[in-house]
Design a protein around this motif. Structure first.
Motif, short mmCIF file in Angstrom:
data_model
loop_
_atom_site.label_atom_id
_atom_site.label_comp_id
_atom_site.label_asym_id
_atom_site.label_seq_id
_atom_site.Cartn_x
_atom_site.Cartn_y
_atom_site.Cartn_z
N ALA A 55 36.55 9.99 22.86
CA ALA A 55 37.47 9.92 24.00
C ALA A 55 38.84 10.48 23.62
CB ALA A 55 37.59 8.47 24.48
N ARG A 59 40.76 13.69 25.34
CA ARG A 59 42.11 13.63 25.90
C ARG A 59 42.98 14.73 25.29
NH1 ARG A 59 41.71 8.18 24.91
NH2 ARG A 59 40.69 7.26 26.72
N THR A 64 40.65 14.35 31.48
CA THR A 64 40.78 12.94 31.81
C THR A 64 39.46 12.28 31.39
OG1 THR A 64 40.00 13.45 34.03
CG2 THR A 64 42.37 13.21 33.75
N VAL A 65 39.55 11.06 30.90
CA VAL A 65 38.37 10.45 30.29
C VAL A 65 38.04 9.14 30.98
CG1 VAL A 65 37.38 9.60 28.12
CG2 VAL A 65 39.01 11.50 28.07
N ARG A 66 36.76 8.94 31.23
CA ARG A 66 36.32 7.64 31.75
C ARG A 66 35.07 7.19 31.01
NH1 ARG A 66 34.33 11.57 35.35
NH2 ARG A 66 32.19 11.20 36.08
N ARG A 67 34.86 5.88 30.99
CA ARG A 67 33.62 5.34 30.42
C ARG A 67 32.81 4.79 31.59
NH1 ARG A 67 32.52 0.29 26.30
NH2 ARG A 67 33.50 -0.88 27.96
N ASP A 68 31.56 5.24 31.73
CA ASP A 68 30.80 4.72 32.86
C ASP A 68 30.14 3.39 32.49
OD1 ASP A 68 28.33 5.17 31.66
OD2 ASP A 68 27.82 6.91 32.88
N VAL A 73 30.68 8.35 27.66
CA VAL A 73 32.09 8.75 27.66
C VAL A 73 32.15 10.12 28.33
CG1 VAL A 73 34.11 9.23 26.24
CG2 VAL A 73 32.44 7.51 25.50
N ARG A 76 36.65 15.00 31.83
CA ARG A 76 36.63 15.92 33.00
C ARG A 76 37.79 16.91 32.90
NH1 ARG A 76 34.60 15.99 38.43
NH2 ARG A 76 36.07 17.03 39.83
N GLU A 130 32.60 18.94 33.23
CA GLU A 130 32.55 17.59 32.65
C GLU A 130 31.74 17.63 31.36
OE1 GLU A 130 33.36 14.52 36.33
OE2 GLU A 130 31.43 14.40 35.32
N THR A 187 26.85 2.12 39.63
CA THR A 187 28.06 2.93 39.86
C THR A 187 28.10 4.17 38.97
OG1 THR A 187 29.38 1.77 38.19
CG2 THR A 187 29.41 0.85 40.43
N ALA A 188 27.25 4.21 37.92
CA ALA A 188 27.24 5.38 37.03
C ALA A 188 26.45 6.54 37.64
CB ALA A 188 26.62 5.00 35.68
#
Ligand code: GLV
Ligand code: MN
Ligand code: MN
Length: 427
Positions: A55, A59, A64-68, A73, A76, A130, A187-188
């Protein structure tokens, strides 16, 4: 007077980039469960450490980073057209036990390096890129593979949440312990149509490219697989007193089954069978084995070959066990059909190879990959990179060169820079 834009160096130093990719592979390999070995399984401390490191690199590269909800990881790199389907790439950051360091991480760290360069140049594409670091592909800790890609494809089978690891911890408990609540898994999922294509860079894990003196190849299809866990129950007894003819030896039944698998799979080109785990629980040197547990993995590029072999093997298990007076409990743990890579994406990879002086070479993948799951929601394709040491993989001797990483990076940059999102319905 020069403007900021004019001062930006628009050339990419691929040698420096590939050295950084190789260094980062080594840094990631420090996140291991077993000192001196490459072992990083789903949601262990080592796995979580690796996720944090990836992550941070994402960055730094301008993503931009998200964890589902499964622990993937996702970095985007925004595109200029917010309505456009995205280009997804990536690979997995879990490993087998005592495996190699390039299987998975190459396909994460290489695109991160490329995005960092586009970010430095201020270059954006109409589509977002992504980079997904898939949390789980190998299926080691909970005997269930491809968890990260299943979460994204919306095909995560929640029954595996009850699977336990060697310590008796359920996947459900492990997820809660890592601040991941399984109720959020839906939601993933990414809807069909949101991903224009999924492309993965991966080491070949075989000898073909090395033997042909080629650095890169385009994958045609990913082989299907059938896996079983087989529990054999015989009768434990005294190793010194029970005559050979009176025994119900679970391990010997397993041995005969394993040799049948070898013989059956030897008989058909393209078919492979493996008994990768074989244990005699509570075994001792002076006790006839009363129980044996073994894994069976059967694969082939052609599904009909694999299914016929799996049927023969399960029938032979019954015959062998009936003759030996051993009870067999055969549990199918996994089945995946062979998945083709999209023709139009293969053509684009081949064009990128040729623009960089590489001979076009297409080859199938005997190994499984996350793309076989993502194929349910998007067209997929893969670029293979040559392995050294005769192509050995799932082994600490797995290796590749910085030169090949540099060439693969050039080809990846070319692929993305020339990528066009197909018009709806045309992929
Ligand atoms: C994954 O590496 C598999 O093919 O088992
Ligand atoms: Mn892999
Ligand atoms: Mn692997």
């Amino acid at each position: 007077m020069t403007t900021m834009q004019e001062q930006t160096d628009l050339t990419i130093d691929f040698a420096t980039m590939s050295n950084q990719i190789m260094e980062r592979v080594d840094v990631l390999a420090l996140h291991t469960e077993q000192e001196g070995m490459m072992t990083r399984t789903y949601l262990t401390a080592a796995h979580r450490g690796a996720a944090g490191q990836i992550a941070a690199w994402m960055r730094d590269a301008g993503m931009t980073v998200r964890r589902d909800a499964s622990g993937n990881v996702i970095g985007r790199y925004e595109g200029t057209d917010p309505g456009s389907p995205l280009l997804m790439t990536g690979s997995h950051f879990d490993t087998v036990r005592n495996g190699g360091r390039y299987d998975g991480p190459l396909g994460i760290l290489l695109p991160i390096g490329c995005v960092a360069e586009w970010n430095r140049q201020g270059k954006r594409f109409p589509f977002a890129v992504e980079v997904v670091a898939f949390c789980e592909e190998e299926g080691v800790r909970f005997k269930a593979p491809l968890l990260g890609s299943r979460a994204i494809a919306g095909t995560f089978d929640t029954r595996v949440l009850d699977n336990v690891d060697d310590q008796g911890i359920t996947m459900h408990e492990a997820m809660l312990g890592a601040d991941l609540d399984p109720v959020h898994l839906p939601t993933a999922a990414v809807a069909r149509g949101k991903i224009a294509a999924f492309v993965e860079v991966h080491i070949e894990q075989g000898p073909v490219l090395q033997e042909e003196g080629l650095a890169l190849g385009v994958v045609t299809a990913i082989s299907g697989a059938t896996r079983y866990m087989l529990e054999l129950e015989g009768v434990a007894g005294h190793a010194g007193t029970v005559p050979m003819m009176s025994r119900h030896d679970a391990a010997m039944a397993g041995a005969e089954i394993a040799l049948f698998i070898e013989k059956r799979c030897n008989a058909a080109p393209g078919l492979v069978g493996t008994v990768g785990q074989f244990t005699v629980p509570n075994g001792a040197g002076n006790v006839i084995p009363g129980r044996a547990i073994m894994s069976i993995d059967i694969r082939a590029g052609e599904d009909t070959l694999r299914v016929a072999a799996a049927d023969d093997i399960t029938m032979e298990i019954e015959r062998i066990c009936a003759r030996r007076g051993v009870r067999a409990n055969v549990k199918k743990t996994y089945e995946a059909v062979s998945v083709g890579c999209a023709d139009w994406l293969q053509q684009r990879w081949t064009a990128s190879l040729q623009r960089h002086g590489c001979a076009p070479r297409s080859l199938p993948s005997g190994a499984g990959h996350d793309g076989m799951i993502i194929a349910a929601i998007a067209p997929i394709a893969m670029l293979f990179v040559r392995c050294g040491n005769g192509g050995i993989s799932h082994n600490p001797a797995e290796t590749m060169t910085a030169e090949d990483a540099a060439l693969a990076s050039r080809v990846f940059v070319d692929f993305v820079e020339n990528f066009e999102v197909p018009a709806a319905g045309q992929a």
